[in-house]
Design an enzyme around this catalytic site. Sequence first.
Site, mmCIF file in Angstrom:
data_model
loop_
_atom_site.group_PDB
_atom_site.id
_atom_site.type_symbol
_atom_site.label_atom_id
_atom_site.label_comp_id
_atom_site.label_asym_id
_atom_site.label_seq_id
_atom_site.Cartn_x
_atom_site.Cartn_y
_atom_site.Cartn_z
ATOM 1 N N HIS A 89 0.815 -1.220 0.000
ATOM 2 C CA HIS A 89 0.000 0.000 0.000
ATOM 3 C C HIS A 89 0.849 1.271 0.000
ATOM 4 O O HIS A 89 0.323 2.376 -0.180
ATOM 5 C CB HIS A 89 -0.983 -0.001 1.181
ATOM 6 C CG HIS A 89 -0.396 0.387 2.492
ATOM 7 N ND1 HIS A 89 0.019 -0.537 3.438
ATOM 8 C CD2 HIS A 89 -0.149 1.597 3.050
ATOM 9 C CE1 HIS A 89 0.474 0.099 4.498
ATOM 10 N NE2 HIS A 89 0.388 1.396 4.289
ATOM 11 N N ASP A 136 -0.391 -7.512 1.676
ATOM 12 C CA ASP A 136 0.169 -6.159 1.702
ATOM 13 C C ASP A 136 1.686 -6.226 1.841
ATOM 14 O O ASP A 136 2.246 -5.959 2.904
ATOM 15 C CB ASP A 136 -0.463 -5.369 2.849
ATOM 16 C CG ASP A 136 -0.147 -3.881 2.782
ATOM 17 O OD1 ASP A 136 0.414 -3.442 1.764
ATOM 18 O OD2 ASP A 136 -0.470 -3.172 3.758
ATOM 19 N N GLY A 229 2.858 6.732 8.550
ATOM 20 C CA GLY A 229 4.270 6.976 8.272
ATOM 21 C C GLY A 229 5.142 5.821 8.685
ATOM 22 O O GLY A 229 6.279 5.690 8.228
ATOM 23 N N SER A 231 4.077 2.769 8.128
ATOM 24 C CA SER A 231 3.708 1.736 7.161
ATOM 25 C C SER A 231 4.925 1.220 6.403
ATOM 26 O O SER A 231 5.815 1.988 6.036
ATOM 27 C CB SER A 231 2.704 2.288 6.159
ATOM 28 O OG SER A 231 1.449 2.487 6.737
ATOM 29 N N GLY A 232 4.943 -0.087 6.166
ATOM 30 C CA GLY A 232 6.024 -0.701 5.424
ATOM 31 C C GLY A 232 7.237 -1.041 6.254
ATOM 32 O O GLY A 232 8.101 -1.810 5.818
#
Length: 284
Positions: A89, A136, A229, A231-232
Amino acid sequence: MVWPVRVGLTISQDTMLKLVVLALCLAYAYSCGVPAVQPILSRVVGGHDVRANSWPWQISLQYQGSSGNWGHTCGGTLIADNWVLTAAHCISSDRTYRVVLGKHNLLEEEEGSVIISPEKIIVHEKYSAFLLIRNDIALIKLSEPVQVSDTVQPACLPANGAVLSHDFPCYVTGWGRLYTNGPIADNLQQALLPVVDHATCSKSDWWSFQVTTDMVCAGGDGIVSGCNGDSGGPLNCQAADGSWEVHGVVSFGSGLSCNYEKKPTVFTRVSAYQDWINDKIINN
């Protein structure tokens, strides 16, 4: 990069990837998941600044805005000298990205930090964010290998299929918002997030059917969590030998608040995607 040759036996993709990581470590005299600067592990509630370069696999994924300036959008994890793991995402086909490694403060010029553009970005073919988030996960192949050093080093990957026990202590790291609707952090943050097992996380008053066994939940005490922020970025969990493994990729959390009780941060479970990761690295 030299791949092992099959001579009269079959080498599994899992074994092959381990050999590649071993070759990387031997070449640079560094082992995965063992930082030269040890993190300060605190069980205090809430996130706090990390010791600089103590999570040397943490990257900042940045994109170029219309003005030409670059801005942080997501985290990620260096898993080999030219591969980064992040969330699907985080990727948009109409954006130009760069990967920044070896960073502590996003606003300062820092010795040992490196900026590399992607050669290829691979989003999971079955990624979906329609109604329910699934698969994801994404990989970024760097346009050139990074020099492994005290400030830049890959994390280890967990064993294929590994599932952590309830309350296993892990740490989320990132430059995400310091609180709901707040500013993103200047300095890299870390926070203790104990694992929540699937049986608990999938209860009706927790995440229910929104979580699958291909995910891992952590936190949920209503006090500390990942935020926008982050994320990942990685869920860092220490193995028995002391090395750090990336067991999760920050995927989603409560839309109501970054710190919402019984709504732990949900991560893509890396050990559920080992075959996919191995296949993409071997064939790209």
